[in-house]
Design a protein around this motif. Structure first.
Motif, mmCIF file in Angstrom:
data_model
loop_
_atom_site.group_PDB
_atom_site.id
_atom_site.type_symbol
_atom_site.label_atom_id
_atom_site.label_comp_id
_atom_site.label_asym_id
_atom_site.label_seq_id
_atom_site.Cartn_x
_atom_site.Cartn_y
_atom_site.Cartn_z
ATOM 1 N N GLU A 173 0.821 -1.210 0.000
ATOM 2 C CA GLU A 173 0.000 0.000 0.000
ATOM 3 C C GLU A 173 0.860 1.268 0.000
ATOM 4 O OE1 GLU A 173 -3.800 -1.709 2.613
ATOM 5 O OE2 GLU A 173 -2.254 -0.465 3.545
ATOM 6 N N LEU A 174 1.997 1.214 0.690
ATOM 7 C CA LEU A 174 2.775 2.427 0.930
ATOM 8 C C LEU A 174 4.008 2.589 0.049
ATOM 9 C CD1 LEU A 174 2.738 2.473 4.857
ATOM 10 C CD2 LEU A 174 1.349 3.858 3.312
ATOM 11 N N ILE A 175 4.463 1.528 -0.623
ATOM 12 C CA ILE A 175 5.711 1.588 -1.383
ATOM 13 C C ILE A 175 5.646 2.620 -2.510
ATOM 14 C CG2 ILE A 175 5.075 -0.238 -3.016
ATOM 15 C CD1 ILE A 175 8.553 0.173 -1.468
ATOM 16 N N LYS A 176 6.700 3.363 -2.680
ATOM 17 C CA LYS A 176 6.766 4.357 -3.757
ATOM 18 C C LYS A 176 6.952 3.645 -5.090
ATOM 19 C CE LYS A 176 9.011 8.661 -5.122
ATOM 20 N NZ LYS A 176 10.017 9.684 -4.750
ATOM 21 N N SER A 177 6.089 3.955 -6.042
ATOM 22 C CA SER A 177 6.140 3.312 -7.358
ATOM 23 C C SER A 177 5.545 4.252 -8.389
ATOM 24 C CB SER A 177 5.349 1.994 -7.329
ATOM 25 O OG SER A 177 3.981 2.254 -7.058
ATOM 26 N N GLU A 178 5.536 3.825 -9.637
ATOM 27 C CA GLU A 178 4.958 4.650 -10.690
ATOM 28 C C GLU A 178 3.480 4.910 -10.432
ATOM 29 O OE1 GLU A 178 5.681 2.956 -14.487
ATOM 30 O OE2 GLU A 178 7.860 3.187 -14.382
ATOM 31 N N SER A 179 2.807 3.917 -9.882
ATOM 32 C CA SER A 179 1.379 4.066 -9.603
ATOM 33 C C SER A 179 1.125 4.753 -8.261
ATOM 34 C CB SER A 179 0.688 2.698 -9.604
ATOM 35 O OG SER A 179 1.254 1.859 -8.608
ATOM 36 N N ASN A 180 2.167 4.912 -7.449
ATOM 37 C CA ASN A 180 2.038 5.568 -6.149
ATOM 38 C C ASN A 180 3.236 6.493 -5.918
ATOM 39 O OD1 ASN A 180 1.171 6.251 -3.580
ATOM 40 N ND2 ASN A 180 2.018 4.419 -2.618
ATOM 41 N N PRO A 181 3.317 7.604 -6.677
ATOM 42 C CA PRO A 181 4.489 8.495 -6.585
ATOM 43 C C PRO A 181 4.659 9.158 -5.230
ATOM 44 C CG PRO A 181 2.733 9.502 -7.885
ATOM 45 C CD PRO A 181 2.330 8.074 -7.663
ATOM 46 N N ASN A 182 3.601 9.200 -4.428
ATOM 47 C CA ASN A 182 3.686 9.797 -3.098
ATOM 48 C C ASN A 182 4.000 8.760 -2.022
ATOM 49 O OD1 ASN A 182 3.027 12.454 -3.964
ATOM 50 N ND2 ASN A 182 0.872 11.898 -4.031
ATOM 51 N N GLY A 183 4.376 7.569 -2.455
ATOM 52 C CA GLY A 183 4.677 6.509 -1.504
ATOM 53 C C GLY A 183 6.044 6.666 -0.863
ATOM 54 N N TYR A 184 6.436 5.655 -0.069
ATOM 55 C CA TYR A 184 7.679 5.703 0.698
ATOM 56 C C TYR A 184 8.719 4.740 0.120
ATOM 57 C CZ TYR A 184 4.434 7.584 4.241
ATOM 58 O OH TYR A 184 3.483 8.315 4.909
ATOM 59 N N PRO A 185 10.001 5.109 0.139
ATOM 60 C CA PRO A 185 11.062 4.174 -0.259
ATOM 61 C C PRO A 185 11.098 2.990 0.708
ATOM 62 C CG PRO A 185 11.878 6.431 -0.141
ATOM 63 C CD PRO A 185 10.528 6.434 0.499
ATOM 64 N N ILE A 186 11.628 1.889 0.247
ATOM 65 C CA ILE A 186 11.670 0.681 1.070
ATOM 66 C C ILE A 186 12.467 0.908 2.345
ATOM 67 C CG2 ILE A 186 13.705 -0.288 -0.092
ATOM 68 C CD1 ILE A 186 10.674 -2.274 1.118
ATOM 69 N N SER A 187 13.544 1.707 2.281
ATOM 70 C CA SER A 187 14.366 1.940 3.469
ATOM 71 C C SER A 187 13.586 2.696 4.542
ATOM 72 C CB SER A 187 15.632 2.718 3.098
ATOM 73 O OG SER A 187 15.302 3.954 2.485
ATOM 74 N N THR A 188 12.729 3.637 4.126
ATOM 75 C CA THR A 188 11.913 4.371 5.097
ATOM 76 C C THR A 188 10.874 3.456 5.728
ATOM 77 O OG1 THR A 188 12.202 6.432 3.859
ATOM 78 C CG2 THR A 188 10.392 6.351 5.428
ATOM 79 N N LEU A 189 10.226 2.621 4.912
ATOM 80 C CA LEU A 189 9.251 1.670 5.452
ATOM 81 C C LEU A 189 9.920 0.737 6.453
ATOM 82 C CD1 LEU A 189 7.216 0.717 2.245
ATOM 83 C CD2 LEU A 189 6.505 2.201 4.132
ATOM 84 N N ASN A 190 11.142 0.322 6.157
ATOM 85 C CA ASN A 190 11.866 -0.554 7.081
ATOM 86 C C ASN A 190 12.114 0.140 8.420
ATOM 87 O OD1 ASN A 190 12.006 -2.677 5.289
ATOM 88 N ND2 ASN A 190 14.037 -2.154 4.530
ATOM 89 N N LEU A 191 12.476 1.430 8.376
ATOM 90 C CA LEU A 191 12.699 2.181 9.606
ATOM 91 C C LEU A 191 11.400 2.344 10.393
ATOM 92 C CD1 LEU A 191 15.120 4.973 8.354
ATOM 93 C CD2 LEU A 191 15.641 3.257 10.090
ATOM 94 N N ILE A 192 10.307 2.579 9.687
ATOM 95 C CA ILE A 192 9.023 2.814 10.339
ATOM 96 C C ILE A 192 8.486 1.552 11.005
ATOM 97 C CG2 ILE A 192 6.586 3.360 9.911
ATOM 98 C CD1 ILE A 192 7.531 5.338 7.765
ATOM 99 N N PHE A 193 8.545 0.435 10.304
ATOM 100 C CA PHE A 193 7.906 -0.777 10.812
ATOM 101 C C PHE A 193 8.868 -1.776 11.466
ATOM 102 C CE2 PHE A 193 4.918 0.753 7.559
ATOM 103 C CZ PHE A 193 3.773 0.833 8.324
ATOM 104 N N CYS A 194 10.154 -1.669 11.130
ATOM 105 C CA CYS A 194 11.112 -2.656 11.652
ATOM 106 C C CYS A 194 12.232 -2.036 12.489
ATOM 107 C CB CYS A 194 11.742 -3.442 10.495
ATOM 108 S SG CYS A 194 10.561 -4.171 9.349
ATOM 109 N N GLY A 195 12.422 -0.720 12.385
ATOM 110 C CA GLY A 195 13.463 -0.055 13.157
ATOM 111 C C GLY A 195 14.839 -0.108 12.539
ATOM 112 N N SER A 196 14.961 -0.690 11.346
ATOM 113 C CA SER A 196 16.252 -0.783 10.657
ATOM 114 C C SER A 196 16.038 -0.569 9.167
ATOM 115 C CB SER A 196 16.885 -2.158 10.897
ATOM 116 O OG SER A 196 18.019 -2.346 10.069
#
Length: 349
Positions: free
Chosen positions: A164-187
């Motif tokens: 839902e949140l990953i930044k992609s062509e269909s979701n330009p306002n999404g988040y990079p994978i590294s940011t999602l990792n920090l948000i949900f996993c802490g690393s």
């Protein structure tokens, strides 16, 4: 002698049909690409997440400008169309699957039923859609593998949220994978593109000697609450995606050993605090974020100290004085050499 391919079964929405192509519209098969895909299939199996795109064949021929052919280029009668899915993207994988099934029969392996997704065209014709795919076709990136992993694990909350949140062509306002990792996993490197690729292959663990789960330890509740607080404070997705805010949040969690304390500090952000974090170009600035959070934390800590400081004042109420006097008399009522007078206690001589 022309190669005769085995018929391939395709499954979409739990419906299994034979594969069909659009004569003169699907791009010419590159056998070198087919052989490369086949080699991967023999080693790793079919990547379940890499679904081909199809249209119900009977829907495809309604306009009368599409001629259907089977995998061996034999024309399919309109009356037989309901037994086929027209492949609009994925013909190389489909042909490779046919060759794999031939090899599987000889080697007593399970044959492949190709997973597919049914697409619905809006303003484009089938020919235009296929041509667009042929022109823009490129290697899968991280968002593609995230989508694929989520598709084959539809009940997995972690993968669903990343998709839902990953930044992609269909979701330009999404988040990079590294940011999602920090948000949900802490690393920031908790899970990678290669990990999602393994998930697309149906794997659940990774590692040669020591196996461990591919999906890392995570906390969806904390991550979702962090995003909500940031948005409530007026930060946009583009701001949260920059990692500056989540880095501060995680630092507070670590230094205080309390996620609740991190929540409180973020909830104390004022409109002026937020404004101070943006530079003259209206972009969230890392140095300004660090500087302002230093001030926010100092202010928060000062308030906490004030809340825990107790100021003692002399008691002056009549009720309190009465209690005090009663206690004093009680302590000395057994003393035989003391008597009480209106002016106080007098020791007898």
């Amino acid at each position: 002698m022309k190669k005769i391919y085995l018929d391939v079964k395709v499954v979409a929405n739990n419906e299994v049909r034979n594969v069909a192509f659009a004569q003169g519209i699907n791009r010419t098969i590159n056998l070198n690409n087919v052989e490369k895909i086949l080699a991967i299939m023999k080693v790793k199996g079919y990547r379940k997440a890499e679904m081909v795109q199809v249209i119900k064949a009977e829907e495809a021929i309604k306009t009368g400008d599409i001629v259907l052919v089977d995998i061996n280029d034999k024309e399919i009668a309109p009356s037989e169309a309901a037994n086929y899915f027209l492949v609009v993207d994925g013909q190389h994988r489909t042909v490779a699957a046919s060759l794999y099934n031939e090899w599987a029969r000889d080697n007593k392996q399970n044959e492949i039923v190709v997973p597919a997704i049914i697409v619905e065209l809006q303003d484009e014709t089938i020919a235009e859609y296929i041509n667009d795919i042929n022109i823009t076709k490129k290697e899968w990136g991280t968002p593609d593998y995230v989508r694929g992993a989520a598709n084959i694990n539809p009940e997995n909350e972690f993968l669903k949220r990343y998709n839902e949140l990953i930044k992609s062509e269909s979701n330009p306002n999404g988040y990079p994978i590294s940011t999602l990792n920090l948000i949900f996993c802490g690393s920031n490197n908790a899970i990678s593109k290669s990990d999602f690729s393994l998930l697309c292959s149906g794997k659940e663990e990774k590692g040669k000697k020591t196996k461990k789960p591919i999906i890392p330890a995570h906390n969806m509740e904390v991550g979702n609450k962090f995003i909500k607080i940031c948005k409530d404070k007026g930060f946009k997705d583009a701001d949260i995606a920059k990692r500056y805010l989540i880095t501060e949040f995680n630092n507070i969690k670590i230094t205080t050993s309390s996620v609740d304390e991190a929540y409180k500090i973020f909830q104390s952000i004022t409109a002026n605090d937020k404004t101070a974090m943006f530079n003259s170009n209206s972009n969230l600035d890392e140095n300004l974020v660090i500087s302002q959070f230093k001030e926010i934390k100092e202010r928060h800590n000062a308030k906490q100290v004030n809340k825990t400081t107790i100021v003692m004042q002399p008691s002056s109420t009549k009720e309190e004085m009465t209690d005090e006097e009663t206690t004093t008399y009680a302590e000395v009522e057994e003393a035989e050499d003391m008597i009480g007078t209106p002016k106080g206690l007098i020791r007898l001589k």
